[in-house]
Design a protein around this motif. Structure first.
Motif, PDB file in Angstrom:
ATOM      1  N   VAL A   1       0.844  -1.193   0.000  1.00  0.00           N
ATOM      2  CA  VAL A   1       0.000   0.000   0.000  1.00  0.00           C
ATOM      3  C   VAL A   1       0.877   1.239   0.000  1.00  0.00           C
ATOM      4  CG1 VAL A   1      -1.868   1.239   1.139  1.00  0.00           C
ATOM      5  CG2 VAL A   1      -1.760  -1.253   1.317  1.00  0.00           C
ATOM      6  N   THR A   2       0.602   2.133  -0.930  1.00  0.00           N
ATOM      7  CA  THR A   2       1.301   3.410  -1.038  1.00  0.00           C
ATOM      8  C   THR A   2       0.293   4.530  -0.806  1.00  0.00           C
ATOM      9  OG1 THR A   2       2.855   2.464  -2.640  1.00  0.00           O
ATOM     10  CG2 THR A   2       2.742   4.869  -2.506  1.00  0.00           C
ATOM     11  N   ALA A   3       0.654   5.494   0.028  1.00  0.00           N
ATOM     12  CA  ALA A   3      -0.239   6.593   0.385  1.00  0.00           C
ATOM     13  C   ALA A   3       0.144   7.873  -0.356  1.00  0.00           C
ATOM     14  CB  ALA A   3      -0.203   6.836   1.888  1.00  0.00           C
ATOM     15  N   TYR A   4      -0.878   8.626  -0.756  1.00  0.00           N
ATOM     16  CA  TYR A   4      -0.700   9.920  -1.420  1.00  0.00           C
ATOM     17  C   TYR A   4      -1.554  10.943  -0.684  1.00  0.00           C
ATOM     18  CZ  TYR A   4       1.118   6.963  -5.170  1.00  0.00           C
ATOM     19  OH  TYR A   4       1.833   6.040  -5.886  1.00  0.00           O
ATOM     20  N   ARG A   5      -0.937  12.049  -0.291  1.00  0.00           N
ATOM     21  CA  ARG A   5      -1.672  13.097   0.403  1.00  0.00           C
ATOM     22  C   ARG A   5      -2.712  13.710  -0.527  1.00  0.00           C
ATOM     23  NH1 ARG A   5       0.372  16.246   4.497  1.00  0.00           N
ATOM     24  NH2 ARG A   5      -1.541  17.436   4.176  1.00  0.00           N
TER      25      ARG A   5
ATOM     26  N   SER B   1      -5.398  13.885   4.992  1.00  0.00           N
ATOM     27  CA  SER B   1      -6.176  12.863   4.297  1.00  0.00           C
ATOM     28  C   SER B   1      -5.310  12.228   3.216  1.00  0.00           C
ATOM     29  CB  SER B   1      -7.443  13.470   3.685  1.00  0.00           C
ATOM     30  OG  SER B   1      -7.138  14.560   2.828  1.00  0.00           O
ATOM     31  N   PHE B   2      -5.654  10.970   2.885  1.00  0.00           N
ATOM     32  CA  PHE B   2      -4.828  10.200   1.964  1.00  0.00           C
ATOM     33  C   PHE B   2      -5.677   9.442   0.945  1.00  0.00           C
ATOM     34  CE2 PHE B   2      -2.266  10.563   5.804  1.00  0.00           C
ATOM     35  CZ  PHE B   2      -0.999  10.849   5.314  1.00  0.00           C
ATOM     36  N   ALA B   3      -5.064   9.229  -0.221  1.00  0.00           N
ATOM     37  CA  ALA B   3      -5.528   8.244  -1.191  1.00  0.00           C
ATOM     38  C   ALA B   3      -4.517   7.102  -1.169  1.00  0.00           C
ATOM     39  CB  ALA B   3      -5.620   8.859  -2.580  1.00  0.00           C
ATOM     40  N   PHE B   4      -4.930   5.929  -1.680  1.00  0.00           N
ATOM     41  CA  PHE B   4      -4.068   4.751  -1.588  1.00  0.00           C
ATOM     42  C   PHE B   4      -3.972   4.019  -2.923  1.00  0.00           C
ATOM     43  CE2 PHE B   4      -6.138   5.029   2.667  1.00  0.00           C
ATOM     44  CZ  PHE B   4      -5.009   5.339   3.420  1.00  0.00           C
ATOM     45  N   LEU B   5      -2.776   3.525  -3.212  1.00  0.00           N
ATOM     46  CA  LEU B   5      -2.559   2.592  -4.306  1.00  0.00           C
ATOM     47  C   LEU B   5      -2.295   1.226  -3.697  1.00  0.00           C
ATOM     48  CD1 LEU B   5      -2.104   1.955  -7.344  1.00  0.00           C
ATOM     49  CD2 LEU B   5       0.322   2.424  -6.944  1.00  0.00           C
ATOM     50  N   LEU B   6      -3.106   0.243  -4.091  1.00  0.00           N
ATOM     51  CA  LEU B   6      -2.958  -1.121  -3.600  1.00  0.00           C
ATOM     52  C   LEU B   6      -2.371  -1.978  -4.716  1.00  0.00           C
ATOM     53  CD1 LEU B   6      -5.485   0.278  -2.149  1.00  0.00           C
ATOM     54  CD2 LEU B   6      -6.203  -2.038  -1.608  1.00  0.00           C
ATOM     55  N   GLU B   7      -1.358  -2.769  -4.381  1.00  0.00           N
ATOM     56  CA  GLU B   7      -0.732  -3.664  -5.357  1.00  0.00           C
ATOM     57  C   GLU B   7      -0.687  -5.073  -4.776  1.00  0.00           C
ATOM     58  OE1 GLU B   7       2.621  -1.543  -7.676  1.00  0.00           O
ATOM     59  OE2 GLU B   7       2.614  -0.597  -5.673  1.00  0.00           O
TER      60      GLU B   7
ATOM     61  N   VAL C   1      -4.740  -1.289  -7.839  1.00  0.00           N
ATOM     62  CA  VAL C   1      -6.056  -0.691  -7.570  1.00  0.00           C
ATOM     63  C   VAL C   1      -5.845   0.613  -6.818  1.00  0.00           C
ATOM     64  CG1 VAL C   1      -8.252  -0.964  -6.358  1.00  0.00           C
ATOM     65  CG2 VAL C   1      -7.205  -2.936  -7.503  1.00  0.00           C
ATOM     66  N   PHE C   2      -6.528   1.655  -7.262  1.00  0.00           N
ATOM     67  CA  PHE C   2      -6.437   2.963  -6.615  1.00  0.00           C
ATOM     68  C   PHE C   2      -7.723   3.223  -5.842  1.00  0.00           C
ATOM     69  CE2 PHE C   2      -7.390   7.584  -6.802  1.00  0.00           C
ATOM     70  CZ  PHE C   2      -6.335   8.048  -6.036  1.00  0.00           C
ATOM     71  N   PHE C   3      -7.589   3.665  -4.590  1.00  0.00           N
ATOM     72  CA  PHE C   3      -8.725   4.094  -3.782  1.00  0.00           C
ATOM     73  C   PHE C   3      -8.506   5.547  -3.394  1.00  0.00           C
ATOM     74  CE2 PHE C   3     -10.470   4.322   0.720  1.00  0.00           C
ATOM     75  CZ  PHE C   3     -11.739   4.690   0.303  1.00  0.00           C
ATOM     76  N   SER C   4      -9.442   6.398  -3.756  1.00  0.00           N
ATOM     77  CA  SER C   4      -9.220   7.846  -3.641  1.00  0.00           C
ATOM     78  C   SER C   4      -9.365   8.392  -2.235  1.00  0.00           C
ATOM     79  CB  SER C   4     -10.203   8.588  -4.549  1.00  0.00           C
ATOM     80  OG  SER C   4     -11.532   8.491  -4.050  1.00  0.00           O
TER      81      SER C   4
ATOM     82  N   GLU D   1       1.064  10.114 -11.311  1.00  0.00           N
ATOM     83  CA  GLU D   1       2.172   9.187 -11.519  1.00  0.00           C
ATOM     84  C   GLU D   1       1.717   7.729 -11.454  1.00  0.00           C
ATOM     85  OE1 GLU D   1       2.738  10.709  -7.172  1.00  0.00           O
ATOM     86  OE2 GLU D   1       1.900  11.407  -9.082  1.00  0.00           O
ATOM     87  N   ILE D   2       0.602   7.451 -10.775  1.00  0.00           N
ATOM     88  CA  ILE D   2       0.151   6.062 -10.701  1.00  0.00           C
ATOM     89  C   ILE D   2      -0.358   5.565 -12.051  1.00  0.00           C
ATOM     90  CG2 ILE D   2      -0.490   6.369  -8.275  1.00  0.00           C
ATOM     91  CD1 ILE D   2      -3.429   6.226  -9.177  1.00  0.00           C
ATOM     92  N   LEU D   3      -0.649   6.484 -12.972  1.00  0.00           N
ATOM     93  CA  LEU D   3      -1.154   6.099 -14.287  1.00  0.00           C
ATOM     94  C   LEU D   3      -0.041   5.769 -15.273  1.00  0.00           C
ATOM     95  CD1 LEU D   3      -3.996   8.755 -14.672  1.00  0.00           C
ATOM     96  CD2 LEU D   3      -4.198   6.388 -13.895  1.00  0.00           C
ATOM     97  N   GLU D   4       1.205   5.879 -14.840  1.00  0.00           N
ATOM     98  CA  GLU D   4       2.312   5.525 -15.714  1.00  0.00           C
ATOM     99  C   GLU D   4       2.349   4.020 -15.977  1.00  0.00           C
ATOM    100  OE1 GLU D   4       4.202   7.661 -17.320  1.00  0.00           O
ATOM    101  OE2 GLU D   4       2.947   9.226 -16.416  1.00  0.00           O
ATOM    102  N   GLN D   5       1.746   3.242 -15.091  1.00  0.00           N
ATOM    103  CA  GLN D   5       1.571   1.806 -15.291  1.00  0.00           C
ATOM    104  C   GLN D   5       0.077   1.519 -15.342  1.00  0.00           C
ATOM    105  OE1 GLN D   5       3.951  -0.773 -12.688  1.00  0.00           O
ATOM    106  NE2 GLN D   5       5.080   1.043 -12.017  1.00  0.00           N
ATOM    107  N   PRO D   6      -0.342   0.434 -16.012  1.00  0.00           N
ATOM    108  CA  PRO D   6      -1.769   0.138 -16.123  1.00  0.00           C
ATOM    109  C   PRO D   6      -2.436   0.033 -14.752  1.00  0.00           C
ATOM    110  CG  PRO D   6      -0.507  -1.234 -17.626  1.00  0.00           C
ATOM    111  CD  PRO D   6       0.490  -0.530 -16.766  1.00  0.00           C
ATOM    112  N   LEU D   7      -3.601   0.653 -14.646  1.00  0.00           N
ATOM    113  CA  LEU D   7      -4.369   0.627 -13.409  1.00  0.00           C
ATOM    114  C   LEU D   7      -5.582  -0.276 -13.639  1.00  0.00           C
ATOM    115  CD1 LEU D   7      -4.217   2.034 -10.618  1.00  0.00           C
ATOM    116  CD2 LEU D   7      -5.797   3.759 -11.515  1.00  0.00           C
TER     117      LEU D   7
END
Length: 242
Positions: A134-138, A145-151, A157-160, A174-180
């Motif tokens: 899990v990667t967090a984005y402010r 508050s955070f959004a998360f990228l789950l791998e 999978v991105f959760f906003s 930047e998370i869209l540089e690889q297929p989501l």
């Protein structure tokens, strides 16, 4: 990866749309992202023991994303259940949240309180148990508050969580540089067509709209009709495979 939407409503819940909570099953591992509703009921209705939960992630402390945490903690705050000990990730300042829970707990019982495994969320990759990373984005929705990228399982999978009223200015492109494989995005603070701006150049394989406000729900059908990628509005109890 199986995803179940326990709650899909915004701050003011609607019929069949309770406050936000999403349940992830990855092999034998189980995780919960946000607890705006009483997830203990959802787990029990699915014959899932609270002890099966590996970790809980709270995107921010607004009640429609966090108020179900107290019933969950209360459920396992009994001597017979002290062996249930999931990791619980909270946004900073974590200590203030813990102090508030301890004060509430003292009002509810005179028994000695157990300790829980709370950890504070940090921007960047903050969790990796070998099954889920899990990667967090402010985000700018509130003070912290955070959004998360789950791998997991080769899927992304991105959760906003929640955005501000201008999501295109804070989305982590930047998370869209690889297929989501899936984007699970809120619709509580702006019309759905704003996601047309965000995903204009690079799209997820599918967008799932959740945290749906009654003020924004009418913007979903025209956006689905105009979008050149799959979009689905979620509802409580929806189960999907990614």
């Amino acid at each position: 990866m199986k995803i179940t939407f326990f709650g899909t409503g915004a701050a003011t819940p609607r019929k069949n749309h309770r406050n936000t909570s999403i349940f992830f099953e990855i092999g034998e591992h189980k995780y919960i992202f946000d607890m705006g509703c009483n997830v203990v009921e959802d787990l029990h209705n699915r014959d899932i023991d609270c002890g099966e939960i590996d970790a809980i992630f709270i995107s921010h402390m607004h009640g429609d994303h966090s108020s179900g945490l107290i019933p969950f903690l209360s459920n396992i705050d009994r001597p017979a259940l002290f062996h249930i000990d999931p990791l619980i990730f909270l946004p900073p300042p974590m200590e203030q949240t813990i102090d508030a829970y301890v004060a509430w707990r003292k009002c509810a019982s005179h028994r000695e309180q157990r300790t829980f495994r709370f950890q504070e969320i940090e921007s960047g990759t903050f969790y990796d148990d070998g099954t889920l990373k899990v990667t967090a984005y402010r985000t700018r929705h509130c003070w912290m508050s955070f959004a998360f990228l789950l791998e997991a399982e080769g899927k992304r999978v991105f959760f906003s969580g929640d955005f501000s009223r201008e999501p295109e200015t804070e989305f982590p492109y930047e998370i869209l540089e690889q297929p989501l494989d899936a984007a699970i995005c809120e619709l509580g603070h702006f019309p759905a067509e704003r996601y047309g701006i965000i995903f204009r150049e690079k799209q997820p394989k599918k967008l799932y709209i959740t945290h749906i406000s009654s003020r924004r729900i009418d913007t979903i059908p025209p956006f689905i009709e105009s979008a050149d990628f799959p979009v689905e509005a979620t509802y409580d109890g929806l189960e999907i495979e990614v």
